[in-house]
Write an enzyme that holds these catalytic residues in place. Structure first.
Site, short mmCIF file in Angstrom:
data_model
loop_
_atom_site.label_atom_id
_atom_site.label_comp_id
_atom_site.label_asym_id
_atom_site.label_seq_id
_atom_site.Cartn_x
_atom_site.Cartn_y
_atom_site.Cartn_z
N LYS A 1 10.42 -14.89 12.36
CA LYS A 1 9.99 -14.95 13.76
C LYS A 1 11.14 -15.40 14.65
CE LYS A 1 5.38 -16.28 12.24
NZ LYS A 1 4.40 -17.34 12.03
N GLU B 1 9.37 -18.20 7.10
CA GLU B 1 8.36 -18.98 6.38
C GLU B 1 7.64 -18.10 5.36
OE1 GLU B 1 6.76 -19.63 10.31
OE2 GLU B 1 4.78 -19.01 9.60
N ARG C 1 -10.18 -12.12 11.28
CA ARG C 1 -9.38 -11.26 12.15
C ARG C 1 -10.16 -10.01 12.55
NH1 ARG C 1 -6.08 -6.87 11.23
NH2 ARG C 1 -4.51 -6.55 12.84
N CYS D 1 -8.76 -0.52 -39.94
CA CYS D 1 -7.44 -0.85 -39.41
C CYS D 1 -6.60 0.42 -39.19
CB CYS D 1 -6.72 -1.79 -40.38
SG CYS D 1 -5.00 -2.06 -39.93
N GLU E 1 -3.88 -18.71 7.80
CA GLU E 1 -4.28 -17.95 6.63
C GLU E 1 -5.17 -18.81 5.74
OE1 GLU E 1 -3.09 -14.97 6.85
OE2 GLU E 1 -3.12 -14.03 4.85
N LYS F 1 4.96 -15.90 3.54
CA LYS F 1 3.80 -15.11 3.97
C LYS F 1 2.74 -15.32 2.91
CE LYS F 1 2.54 -10.46 5.49
NZ LYS F 1 1.36 -10.28 4.67
N SER G 1 -1.04 -7.45 13.84
CA SER G 1 -0.53 -7.58 12.47
C SER G 1 0.99 -7.54 12.54
CB SER G 1 -1.10 -6.51 11.56
OG SER G 1 -0.75 -5.26 12.07
N CYS H 1 -7.76 -7.24 -39.18
CA CYS H 1 -7.53 -6.55 -40.44
C CYS H 1 -7.32 -7.62 -41.50
CB CYS H 1 -6.28 -5.67 -40.34
SG CYS H 1 -5.77 -5.06 -41.96
N CYS I 1 -3.59 0.37 -41.98
CA CYS I 1 -3.77 0.49 -43.43
C CYS I 1 -5.14 1.02 -43.83
CB CYS I 1 -3.51 -0.85 -44.11
SG CYS I 1 -4.78 -2.07 -43.72
N TYR J 1 -0.33 -20.91 11.19
CA TYR J 1 1.01 -20.36 11.43
C TYR J 1 1.25 -19.89 12.86
CZ TYR J 1 -1.55 -16.04 10.38
OH TYR J 1 -2.47 -15.03 10.35
N ASP K 1 -0.68 -14.98 0.92
CA ASP K 1 -1.54 -13.83 0.63
C ASP K 1 -3.01 -14.25 0.65
OD1 ASP K 1 -2.11 -11.26 0.13
OD2 ASP K 1 -1.48 -11.26 -1.97
N ASP L 1 -8.64 -42.83 -3.77
CA ASP L 1 -9.84 -42.00 -3.67
C ASP L 1 -11.09 -42.87 -3.63
OD1 ASP L 1 -8.21 -39.88 -3.75
OD2 ASP L 1 -8.98 -39.02 -5.63
N LYS M 1 8.47 -7.93 2.81
CA LYS M 1 7.53 -7.91 1.69
C LYS M 1 8.27 -8.03 0.36
CE LYS M 1 3.63 -6.50 2.03
NZ LYS M 1 2.25 -6.78 2.34
N GLU N 1 -11.45 -45.93 -2.53
CA GLU N 1 -11.63 -46.55 -1.22
C GLU N 1 -12.17 -45.54 -0.21
OE1 GLU N 1 -8.48 -49.38 0.51
OE2 GLU N 1 -7.72 -48.69 -1.43
N TYR N 2 -11.61 -44.33 -0.27
CA TYR N 2 -12.05 -43.27 0.63
C TYR N 2 -13.54 -43.00 0.42
CZ TYR N 2 -12.41 -38.68 2.83
OH TYR N 2 -12.79 -37.61 3.61
N ASP N 3 -13.93 -42.90 -0.86
CA ASP N 3 -15.33 -42.64 -1.18
C ASP N 3 -16.25 -43.72 -0.61
OD1 ASP N 3 -14.65 -40.39 -2.46
OD2 ASP N 3 -14.84 -41.19 -4.50
N CYS O 1 -1.20 -5.32 -45.30
CA CYS O 1 -1.24 -4.25 -44.29
C CYS O 1 0.15 -4.08 -43.68
CB CYS O 1 -2.25 -4.61 -43.20
SG CYS O 1 -2.07 -3.63 -41.71
S1 IVH Z 1 2.41 -14.63 11.76
C1 IVH Z 1 1.28 -11.34 15.14
N1 IVH Z 1 2.84 -16.05 9.64
O1 IVH Z 1 0.18 -11.66 7.43
C2 IVH Z 1 0.90 -11.72 13.79
N2 IVH Z 1 1.32 -14.25 9.46
O2 IVH Z 1 0.60 -8.72 7.73
C3 IVH Z 1 1.44 -13.06 13.51
N3 IVH Z 1 0.30 -14.03 7.24
O3 IVH Z 1 -2.35 -10.92 9.68
C4 IVH Z 1 1.26 -13.38 12.10
N4 IVH Z 1 1.30 -15.76 6.33
O4 IVH Z 1 -2.75 -12.84 8.06
C5 IVH Z 1 2.18 -15.01 10.14
N5 IVH Z 1 3.31 -17.46 7.86
C6 IVH Z 1 2.64 -16.41 8.36
C7 IVH Z 1 1.73 -15.65 7.60
C8 IVH Z 1 1.10 -14.57 8.18
C9 IVH Z 1 0.44 -14.76 6.14
C10 IVH Z 1 -0.57 -12.83 7.35
C11 IVH Z 1 -1.45 -12.83 8.54
C12 IVH Z 1 -1.20 -11.52 9.22
C13 IVH Z 1 -0.59 -10.72 8.14
C14 IVH Z 1 0.28 -9.63 8.71
#
Ligand code: IVH
Length: 677
Positions: A293, A113, A136, A411, A176, A115, A81, A429, A414, A228, A117, A32, A317, A34-36, A434
């Site tokens: 996918k 892969e 989006r 309390c 994401e 998903k 989506s 208490c 008691c 992704y 959040d 770090d 999910k 060196e990077y700095d 008690c």
């Molecule tokens: S692929 C055609 N890969 O999930 C849509 N989505 O419920 C292709 N998300 O809007 C999405 N991780 O924001 C894909 N590894 C992942 C993801 C991912 C999170 C989200 C993404 C999407 C939402 C769909």
């Protein structure tokens, strides 16, 4: 001048390369410091020659002026989506649907892969330079968040060419934006201190941080991004999704490569989905599902999409960890130390396969801060095996019938007048007799990790307390068969078993005994630390604050014992009633003998941090193992860390450990150390 320009350009290139090693590959080549040095030199030159600053310079991430509003960005290709699924059968149906659609028996692969959040964004790179970043939005039109996205250090401002493929003229990359769980928690802690409303979850925190009109605020929020997929891409030369992900990574974009799995059959897909769900808590960020996918991009093109989602992808999910429900009433429970905890009784709700009826509200201060009222609709969270908690209320759902909660002045068990523990905003208490308090203290005393007395269930305990036969734990050792057999719902066998269990508990370890005493802030780990450090009960009882509290400067005290714990231990043994209770226990024949065998093992008192995925066990199992053997598990690497245990695809903790000179253990070595090999 030419020399300056040359130096600037070479510094930028070097910094970009190291950013890539650090943020994308998680495998830095330099320290770090060196990077700095490189970064500061570039800043210095740019300050001397402001005309040479370019928008894609690594120094230009922060600093843009606040915007008035967000402008709109039209996505060239709509951001669709995903269709959701919840059961294994949904995944099999998805596979069958695809095969019907393709009318082709040739086998093909899927990728699976995590998903993540967070929230979806699109980055546009023109001739390798990041030009526009947008949310989006409704899928067709999003908001321009370019200055904000530029503050995310893992997003390259310029693409680099690390592999064979040339950088495309146009690349729309999608991914994401999210916040790591730890960063989210510390952001919320900070907000509590500033009396600001907390974010309900990392996703909201990420969204709130990205949608700031002032990018300087975004810059202070620890956001991150995984890519992704792509929108438009010129000169496209990829055959599969997996290849595309590798390609993106070779252009300097961050992808979740170690966790993308290529699966040959749908059953393998299902298996990996379950694997991810089982390991979801091992990830440093929240994942709410798995994305499946079709791997071949040609097949993806043939399958096309429906109105809102592609036919070639499916989201599986996971069971949610948060649910919405209603608070029926709030009551107050007395803990073993006398602390009063407000508990919400809920309309039963299923969270992650478990029915939740109650959730903790922690203390009065929390209730007021979150403005939680009886009758409120609330978000409840359950994660792993921790007690469910009320995260926040949803005031828009109020009908006007809700009642504000006030902490009782007396309390509930008691009737003694409640006192406030000044510094901690906790009501207590003070009556050590008690019944509510004694009951909790007894439950703690007999629990498995402490004196481990089996056969003393709620019904018998209630009778012992009601009849005044037991007013503190030491009384257990004076119970006779004749006393027990007179109780309701107890027979010869269970009375004898209980007496044997009580007798058997007399031989115990010092750590377990200390734990059983129920000293505030002294859990299993601290109790073992005390036992190992002092070796005898007498020495623990007579320890001063200085003997206990760890002092970094002169190394005195015990590593792992902070001021709060130390104070609590000292005041516990200063109390004559507690000393008397300890004497009574010893007189009754309880023999706490030296440190427990576990804590005298080679890892007793040692601090561990875990990173990456272990082959032989889940992370939660590894943590349990370490604790069982007397070690301690921390979440981040610091100078106080003794060992970093490294599994497959470790995170940035490895680098930190190496920098700090913390000992790094592979899985094999770790198992050897804890004696599991
Ligand atoms: S692929 C055609 N890969 O999930 C849509 N989505 O419920 C292709 N998300 O809007 C999405 N991780 O924001 C894909 N590894 C992942 C993801 C991912 C999170 C989200 C993404 C999407 C939402 C769909």
């Amino acid at each position: 001048m030419e020399d300056v320009l040359k130096e600037i350009e070479s510094l930028r290139e070097e910094i970009r390369h190291h950013n890539y090693r650090y943020y994308v590959l998680d495998d830095p080549e330099i320290s770090d410091a060196e990077y700095d040095r490189l970064f500061r030199r570039l800043l210095e030159l740019e300050q001397q020659h402001p005309d040479l600053i370019t928008p894609d310079s690594p120094t230009q991430r922060v600093g843009a002026e606040p915007q008035e509003t967000f402008t709109e960005v039209k996505h060239r290709i709509p951001m669709l989506s995903l269709e959701n699924s919840f059961h294994d059968q949904d995944i099999r149906d998805f596979d069958a649907r695809i095969k019907r659609f393709l009318k082709d028996p040739t086998p093909f692969d899927y990728t699976v892969e995590p998903k993540i959040d967070g929230l979806a964004v699109e980055l546009v790179y023109e001739k390798g330079a990041l030009t526009v970043a947008s949310t989006r939005g409704d899928g067709f039109v999003g908001e321009n968040v370019t200055p904000n996205i530029k503050t995310i250090l893992t997003v390259p401002l310029t693409l680099i060419e690390m592999g064979k493929r040339p950088i495309p003229d146009l690349l729309e990359v999608r991914g994401e934006v999210y916040m790591e769980t730890e960063a989210f928690e510390s952001l919320n802690r900070e907000r509590i201190n500033k009396n600001l409303p907390v974010f309900a979850n990392p996703r909201n925190a990420a969204a709130g941080s990205l949608r700031q009109l002032n990018p300087r605020i975004t810059a202070r929020r620890p956001l991150n991004m995984f890519c992704y997929g792509v929108g438009e891409i010129s000169g496209d030369s990829f055959d599969t999704h997996y290849e595309l992900m590798v390609g993106l990574q070779e252009w300097g974009l961050r992808v979740n490569r170690p966790h993308i799995r290529v699966c040959g059959t749908i059953e393998e897909v299902i298996e990996y989905c379950h694997y991810l769900e089982e390991h979801r808590e091992d990830f440093p960020f929240e994942i709410d599902g798995a994305v499946i996918k079709v791997n071949s991009l040609a097949l993806q093109a043939r399958l096309g999409h429906k109105a809102r989602s592609p036919r070639w992808a499916l989201a599986f999910k996971f069971k949610p960890t948060q649910e919405t429900t209603r608070i029926l009433r709030i009551d107050v429970q007395v803990g073993r130390t006398g602390a009063l905890t407000p508990v919400a009784h809920l309309e039963p709700v299923e969270i992650g396969g478990v029915t939740v009826k109650r959730a903790t509200l922690h203390n009065e201060d929390e209730i007021n801060r979150k403005d939680i009222r009886e009758g409120d609709t609330v978000i409840v969270q359950r994660a792993g095996d921790v007690i469910p908690e009320v995260v926040k209320s949803i005031p828009s759902k109020r009908t006007g019938q809700e009642r504000r909660f006030v902490m009782p002045t007396h309390c509930p068990s008691c009737g003694t007048k409640v006192v406030k523990r000044g510094d901690e905003k906790i009501s207590e208490c003070p009556n050590r007799r008690c019944p509510g308090r004694v009951k909790e203290a007894l439950k703690h005393f007999i629990s498995k990790g402490a004196m481990n007395i089996e056969g003393l269930g709620d019904k018998i305990m209630a009778q012992l307390l009601d009849r005044g036969m037991v007013t503190e734990a030491a009384d257990l050792y004076h119970l006779r068969y004749e006393d027990l057999i007179r109780l309701d719902k107890i027979e010869h066998k269970s009375a004898t078993n209980l007496l044997n269990a009580i007798e058997g508990s007399k031989n115990t370890t010092l750590g377990k005994f200390i734990l059983a005493l129920g000293i505030r802030h002294v859990g299993e780990h601290v109790a073992e630390l005390l036992a190992t450090h002092f070796g005898s009960l007498e020495r623990i009882q007579n320890a001063t604050y200085e003997d206990l509290a760890y002092n970094k400067k002169n190394g005195s005290g015990i590593k792992g014992v902070g001021p709060e714990i130390a104070k609590s231990i000292v005041s516990f043994f200063e109390d004559e009633a507690n000393r008397k209770h300890v004497r009574r226990l010893l007189e009754a024949g309880v023999r706490p003998e030296g440190p427990s065998p576990a804590s005298s093992s080679s890892i007793g008192g040692k601090s561990f941090v875990l990173t990456g995925t272990l082959k032989s066990m889940k992370r939660s199992e590894a943590k349990e193992l370490i604790r069982k053997k007397g070690g301690r598990v921390a979440s981040s690497v610091s100078r106080a860390t003794d060992y970093l245990v490294v599994g497959e695809s470790p995170g940035s903790k490895l680098k930190k450990a190496q920098e700090l000179g913390v000992e790094v253990l592979g899985e094999e070595k770790f198992l050897e150390l804890v004696g599991e090999k």
